[in-house]
Design a protein around this motif. Structure first.
Motif, PDB file in Angstrom:
ATOM      1  N   UNK A   1       0.824  -1.210   0.000  1.00  0.00           N
ATOM      2  CA  UNK A   1       0.000   0.000   0.000  1.00  0.00           C
ATOM      3  C   UNK A   1       0.863   1.267   0.000  1.00  0.00           C
ATOM      4  N   UNK A   2       0.333   2.327  -0.608  1.00  0.00           N
ATOM      5  CA  UNK A   2       1.027   3.623  -0.599  1.00  0.00           C
ATOM      6  C   UNK A   2       0.739   4.392   0.693  1.00  0.00           C
ATOM      7  N   UNK A   3      -0.253   3.919   1.422  1.00  0.00           N
ATOM      8  CA  UNK A   3      -0.677   4.606   2.641  1.00  0.00           C
ATOM      9  C   UNK A   3       0.268   4.247   3.795  1.00  0.00           C
ATOM     10  N   UNK A   4       0.947   5.229   4.386  1.00  0.00           N
ATOM     11  CA  UNK A   4       1.898   4.926   5.469  1.00  0.00           C
ATOM     12  C   UNK A   4       1.236   4.233   6.663  1.00  0.00           C
ATOM     13  N   UNK A   5      -0.040   4.533   6.894  1.00  0.00           N
ATOM     14  CA  UNK A   5      -0.745   3.901   8.010  1.00  0.00           C
ATOM     15  C   UNK A   5      -0.850   2.387   7.777  1.00  0.00           C
ATOM     16  N   UNK A   6      -1.129   2.011   6.517  1.00  0.00           N
ATOM     17  CA  UNK A   6      -1.250   0.589   6.163  1.00  0.00           C
ATOM     18  C   UNK A   6       0.106  -0.101   6.279  1.00  0.00           C
ATOM     19  N   UNK A   7       1.145   0.596   5.847  1.00  0.00           N
ATOM     20  CA  UNK A   7       2.506   0.034   5.965  1.00  0.00           C
ATOM     21  C   UNK A   7       2.857  -0.197   7.437  1.00  0.00           C
ATOM     22  N   UNK A   8       2.405   0.752   8.281  1.00  0.00           N
ATOM     23  CA  UNK A   8       2.676   0.616   9.724  1.00  0.00           C
ATOM     24  C   UNK A   8       1.965  -0.619  10.280  1.00  0.00           C
ATOM     25  N   UNK A   9       0.765  -0.909   9.783  1.00  0.00           N
ATOM     26  CA  UNK A   9       0.058  -2.118  10.230  1.00  0.00           C
ATOM     27  C   UNK A   9       0.837  -3.366   9.799  1.00  0.00           C
ATOM     28  N   UNK A  10       1.387  -3.321   8.583  1.00  0.00           N
ATOM     29  CA  UNK A  10       2.153  -4.469   8.084  1.00  0.00           C
ATOM     30  C   UNK A  10       3.347  -4.762   9.002  1.00  0.00           C
ATOM     31  N   UNK A  11       3.922  -3.696   9.554  1.00  0.00           N
ATOM     32  CA  UNK A  11       5.090  -3.861  10.435  1.00  0.00           C
ATOM     33  C   UNK A  11       4.725  -4.580  11.733  1.00  0.00           C
ATOM     34  N   UNK A  12       3.430  -4.621  12.044  1.00  0.00           N
ATOM     35  CA  UNK A  12       2.990  -5.316  13.261  1.00  0.00           C
ATOM     36  C   UNK A  12       2.906  -6.830  13.053  1.00  0.00           C
ATOM     37  N   UNK A  13       3.007  -7.243  11.783  1.00  0.00           N
ATOM     38  CA  UNK A  13       2.828  -8.652  11.438  1.00  0.00           C
ATOM     39  C   UNK A  13       3.665  -9.628  12.246  1.00  0.00           C
ATOM     40  N   UNK A  14       4.996  -9.415  12.313  1.00  0.00           N
ATOM     41  CA  UNK A  14       5.819 -10.406  13.008  1.00  0.00           C
ATOM     42  C   UNK A  14       5.420 -10.613  14.469  1.00  0.00           C
ATOM     43  N   UNK A  15       4.997  -9.530  15.126  1.00  0.00           N
ATOM     44  CA  UNK A  15       4.627  -9.659  16.546  1.00  0.00           C
ATOM     45  C   UNK A  15       3.355 -10.486  16.725  1.00  0.00           C
ATOM     46  N   UNK A  16       2.526 -10.495  15.690  1.00  0.00           N
ATOM     47  CA  UNK A  16       1.256 -11.229  15.794  1.00  0.00           C
ATOM     48  C   UNK A  16       1.430 -12.719  15.491  1.00  0.00           C
ATOM     49  N   UNK A  17       2.594 -13.077  14.962  1.00  0.00           N
ATOM     50  CA  UNK A  17       2.816 -14.463  14.539  1.00  0.00           C
ATOM     51  C   UNK A  17       2.660 -15.437  15.716  1.00  0.00           C
ATOM     52  N   UNK A  18       1.925 -16.500  15.467  1.00  0.00           N
ATOM     53  CA  UNK A  18       1.753 -17.518  16.517  1.00  0.00           C
ATOM     54  C   UNK A  18       0.680 -17.185  17.539  1.00  0.00           C
ATOM     55  N   UNK A  19       0.037 -16.031  17.382  1.00  0.00           N
ATOM     56  CA  UNK A  19      -1.034 -15.668  18.325  1.00  0.00           C
ATOM     57  C   UNK A  19      -2.386 -16.180  17.822  1.00  0.00           C
ATOM     58  N   UNK A  20      -3.298 -16.543  18.683  1.00  0.00           N
ATOM     59  CA  UNK A  20      -3.161 -16.531  20.138  1.00  0.00           C
ATOM     60  C   UNK A  20      -2.336 -17.722  20.636  1.00  0.00           C
ATOM     61  N   UNK A  21      -1.412 -17.437  21.556  1.00  0.00           N
ATOM     62  CA  UNK A  21      -0.586 -18.506  22.115  1.00  0.00           C
ATOM     63  C   UNK A  21      -1.228 -19.020  23.405  1.00  0.00           C
ATOM     64  N   UNK A  22      -0.532 -19.935  24.060  1.00  0.00           N
ATOM     65  CA  UNK A  22      -1.098 -20.595  25.242  1.00  0.00           C
ATOM     66  C   UNK A  22      -1.462 -19.592  26.349  1.00  0.00           C
ATOM     67  N   UNK A  23      -0.651 -18.556  26.521  1.00  0.00           N
ATOM     68  CA  UNK A  23      -0.959 -17.610  27.602  1.00  0.00           C
ATOM     69  C   UNK A  23      -2.257 -16.850  27.302  1.00  0.00           C
ATOM     70  N   UNK A  24      -2.500 -16.597  26.011  1.00  0.00           N
ATOM     71  CA  UNK A  24      -3.752 -15.919  25.655  1.00  0.00           C
ATOM     72  C   UNK A  24      -4.957 -16.844  25.821  1.00  0.00           C
TER      73      UNK A  24
END
Ligand SMILES: Cc1cc2nc3c(=O)[nH]c(=O)nc-3n(C[C@H](O)[C@H](O)[C@H](O)COP(=O)(O)O)c2cc1C
Length: 165
Positions: A126-149
């Motif tokens: 996306x050309x929208x910086x806000x959308x790019x910022x959401x994409x940057x959150x991707x790695x942190x979301x990997x594997x969620x929800x995990x056992x603690x959640x």
């Protein structure tokens, strides 16, 4: 007291939370995909789960709950790609009170869920910086929800049940 856990899911994250909640429920209970339901008849308490999609509660979920929630205890659970507590979640899901207005809203649970790769690819392009910022959150979301959640979801299920006993 009969309890229903109803969920919508596309990639399985919300279903994992639904199953954790279901496991913790005492007494008569059912778990169903919302698309297999025609109403909430026969249930006193309903847990309704969904993924946040396009900064909103999915339309099919809000419509179904509005039409069927009258006289029921209701608790929502949701998964989303952003981290828990992310400020914008409040505005994305601010409609939940209205959606549940004819019922008795007992609580809401939210949890990060892994974002599908095709969504990340689209956000990155996306050309929208806000959308790019959401994409940057991707790695942190990997594997969620995990056992603690899943444990937190079980605690939530207990809290909600304690409110109606
Ligand atoms: C089309 C689409 C739109 C999405 N929009 C959002 C959004 O606005 N905010 C967010 O935090 N996550 C968003 N997500 C991420 C999902 O909410 C998240 O991955 C969720 O855990 C998916 O749940 P599921 O596996 O039960 O379908 C979106 C995902 C898709 C596929």
């Amino acid at each position: 007291m009969k309890t229903l856990v109803a969920y919508m899911t596309q990639t399985g994250n919300t279903k994992k939370i639904a199953e954790a909640i279901y496991d913790e429920i005492a007494g008569e209970k059912d778990i169903k995909d919302i698309k297999d339901l025609t109403n909430f008849e026969g249930y006193d308490l309903v847990f309704v789960g969904f993924p946040v999609l396009q900064f909103n509660v999915p339309e099919n979920v809000s419509k179904f709950v509005k039409e069927n929630v009258a006289g029921k205890g209701i608790a929502f659970f949701m998964t989303h790609g952003v981290p828990e507590g992310f400020e914008a979640i409040k505005s994305w899901t601010g409609s939940l009170k209205d959606i549940a207005a004819k019922g008795n809203l007992l609580g809401t649970f939210e949890c990060q869920g892994e974002i599908a790769q095709h969504v990340l690819d689209m956000l990155e392009k996306s050309d929208d910086p806000e959308m790019k910022a959401f994409a940057a959150l991707g790695p942190a979301a990997k594997g969620q929800p995990d056992e603690s959640h899943l444990q937190k979801a079980k605690e939530f299920a207990k809290e909600i049940q304690a409110k109606v006993q």
